[in-house]
Design a protein around this motif. Structure first.
Motif, PDB file in Angstrom:
ATOM      1  N   PHE A 183       3.397   4.957   8.668  1.00  0.00           N
ATOM      2  CA  PHE A 183       3.731   4.118   9.812  1.00  0.00           C
ATOM      3  C   PHE A 183       2.434   3.570  10.395  1.00  0.00           C
ATOM      4  CE2 PHE A 183       4.521   3.789  14.455  1.00  0.00           C
ATOM      5  CZ  PHE A 183       5.625   2.936  14.453  1.00  0.00           C
ATOM      6  N   THR A 222      12.594   7.721   3.023  1.00  0.00           N
ATOM      7  CA  THR A 222      11.658   7.667   4.149  1.00  0.00           C
ATOM      8  C   THR A 222      10.687   6.513   3.990  1.00  0.00           C
ATOM      9  OG1 THR A 222      11.813  10.080   4.371  1.00  0.00           O
ATOM     10  CG2 THR A 222       9.968   8.996   5.480  1.00  0.00           C
ATOM     11  N   LEU A 250      10.033   3.477   6.597  1.00  0.00           N
ATOM     12  CA  LEU A 250       8.712   3.090   7.109  1.00  0.00           C
ATOM     13  C   LEU A 250       8.439   1.614   6.881  1.00  0.00           C
ATOM     14  CD1 LEU A 250       6.439   6.126   6.146  1.00  0.00           C
ATOM     15  CD2 LEU A 250       7.435   5.568   8.369  1.00  0.00           C
ATOM     16  N   THR A 269       3.954   9.080  10.739  1.00  0.00           N
ATOM     17  CA  THR A 269       4.642   9.574   9.549  1.00  0.00           C
ATOM     18  C   THR A 269       3.969   9.024   8.300  1.00  0.00           C
ATOM     19  OG1 THR A 269       6.763   9.806  10.670  1.00  0.00           O
ATOM     20  CG2 THR A 269       6.821   9.526   8.279  1.00  0.00           C
ATOM     21  N   ASN A 277       7.569  -0.795   9.925  1.00  0.00           N
ATOM     22  CA  ASN A 277       6.309  -1.534   9.935  1.00  0.00           C
ATOM     23  C   ASN A 277       6.525  -3.040  10.005  1.00  0.00           C
ATOM     24  OD1 ASN A 277       4.685   0.740   9.869  1.00  0.00           O
ATOM     25  ND2 ASN A 277       4.522   0.771   7.636  1.00  0.00           N
ATOM     26  N   ASP A 301       7.805   6.044  16.299  1.00  0.00           N
ATOM     27  CA  ASP A 301       7.956   6.829  15.071  1.00  0.00           C
ATOM     28  C   ASP A 301       7.876   8.310  15.419  1.00  0.00           C
ATOM     29  OD1 ASP A 301       7.607   8.141  12.576  1.00  0.00           O
ATOM     30  OD2 ASP A 301       5.444   7.768  12.647  1.00  0.00           O
TER      31      ASP A 301
END
Length: 469
Positions: free
Chosen positions: A162, A128, A132, A149, A136, A113
């Protein structure tokens, strides 16, 4: 122990101005820090997915892709148009060496990340957040570049982050990595140097990260000693007598030569604990608050606690008593207080009239501890949590070694017992709080049973098994 900074902007600036190190040089070393971790832990040929953002954190990720290209199966995912000049420069270099670009997220053995770095001060947009969620969900080993992030500038999650197995932070440790809220997303935290050693990169600071190696257990190497050599801890045992007994057990186990429970009525403690209805004349430190309730009358507390000169640990029910909290005004006394966030809310309201919520304390832990220190700089505050914060006289220490095994009644009572034991043996308030907190974390992490099963008595037993190094 290691230095910890609010941010590294000034440190990077000094590298540019004083050492002649360009932004490009720092970035190459940042990428090399991640690359070296991958080379150490993964064989050549392993697949690497790097999600890089539009700014300099993304540029670090793009540089990493170039450095690994040829030895690893690198895939570079760029979901946003590049904005920073360094990101554009790194992209050109990556293209030149033939780094593979992909337009979708897919499984890889290593997932990096590099979307947004330290200093994020706004909520993540939906795109975003969606990225994520995808990252994940992958099964690969997850590495965050500098900071995961979604972890904001102050350590809060905005609104998610993240979930890294490892965070390779650049240049120096940052406070945002050690807020309780991000304990489960940062993983193991490693530091990468940026072209100069940490001793050159870092400046002066008053905040430190405690390491396991900082634990220094009480020593009994001298042979010509007796029980009086190691102090006498007085532990108040109140309405919920188990709390005081547990604290007394911890104090005795951690080296106090004598430990007495101060009781209002008869209790049945382990045979190695004494009990008395007053604080013994030869006591060298005391702890009060654990299960205290309303057992002791005001005149008794005034005589034996408030007007005493003895070093003291205040915990639990102490924070609901204006009478006991008057001790905080005593500048010539060694005082340690150990509130959890809810207890801090109560004591802060009593002391200042300012109403805080537990959520506010947790979101602003560093700020809250510093606010208390500004008002009571002579008092050692240990704010409990996943990462304990300990502060006195502008010196702040972070203990990151707590674990979920401690999330059970009685753990705090053990901590108070450990601290009063060290105070009784002559430690300063700050040293007692630091060493007791490290011993607590080490003991909990050493417990071999199920993570949900550890009892306070198990914790005390583990303290007794810690080895002097």
């Amino acid at each position: 122990m290691q230095k910890v900074f609010d941010n590294c902007v000034a440190l990077d600036k000094r590298c540019y101005q004083a050492y002649g190190l360009s932004e490009d040089i720092l970035m190459e070393h940042a990428a090399a820090g991640m690359a070296n971790y991958i080379r150490k832990h993964f064989a050549e040929g392993a697949s690497v997915l790097i999600a890089a953002g539009m700014g300099n954190n993304g540029a670090d990720g793009i540089a990493l892709a170039r450095q690994l290209h040829g030895a690893y199966d690198v895939r570079l995912y760029l979901p946003f148009a590049l904005r920073s000049e360094m990101a554009k420069v790194q992209f050109e270099r990556a293209v030149a060496v033939g780094v593979k670009m992909v337009d979708a997220i897919s499984e890889a053995e290593i997932v990096v990340d590099a979307l947004f770095g330290a200093g994020l001060n706004r909520d993540l947009d939906e795109e975003t957040v969606h990225i994520l969620h995808q990252l994940n969900a992958l099964h690969g080993h997850k590495i965050a570049c500098d900071i995961p992030t979604g972890v904001g500038a102050k350590g809060t999650l905005i609104p998610m982050a993240f979930r890294a197995d490892v965070t390779v932070t650049m240049g120096a440790y940052k406070e945002a990595l050690f807020l309780d809220a991000c304990k489960d997303v940062v993983g193991q935290i490693l530091r990468a140097d940026l072209g100069v050693s940490a001793s050159v990169y870092e400046g002066e600071i008053h905040s430190w990260l405690l390491e396991a190696s900082d634990l220094k257990l009480p020593s009994r190497r001298a042979r010509s000693t007796h029980k009086g050599t190691f102090g006498h801890a007085a532990v108040f045992c109140g309405e919920k007598e188990g709390a005081g007994i547990i604290s007394g057990m911890a104090a005795a186990t951690f080296g106090a030569g004598l430990t007495t429970l101060v009781v209002h009525e008869k209790v049945t403690p382990p045979p190695y604990l004494m009990h008395a209805t007053v604080v013994p004349d030869n006591a060298s430190a005391m702890a009060i608050g654990m299960g205290l309730g309303c057992h002791f009358e005001s005149a008794f507390l005034q005589k034996y606690v408030v007007k005493s000169h003895l070093p003291v640990v205040l915990d639990a029910d102490s924070f609901y008593s204006e009478e006991i909290l008057a001790i905080l005004e005593q500048r010539d006394r060694e005082v340690v207080i150990t509130p959890h966030p809810k207890e801090f809310v109560v004591l802060w309201k009593i002391l200042t009239g300012e109403a805080l919520s537990v959520a506010e304390v947790q979101e602003r832990r560093f700020e809250v501890v510093r606010s208390f220190n500004a008002k009571y700089p002579h008092v050692t505050l240990l704010l409990k949590g996943s990462n304990m914060l300990i502060m006195q006289e502008d010196r702040l220490y972070i203990n990151p070694h707590g674990c979920s095994k401690l999330s059970k009644g009685g753990s705090g009572d053990v901590l108070s017992g450990l601290i009063v034991s060290l105070l009784a043996q002559g430690y300063t308030a700050m040293d007692a709080a630091i060493q007791a907190s490290l011993a607590l974390g080490a003991a909990a992490n050493n417990y071999a049973g199920s993570s949900y099963a550890m009892l306070a008595t198990d914790l005390v037993n583990e303290v007794g098994r810690l080895e002097v190094k």
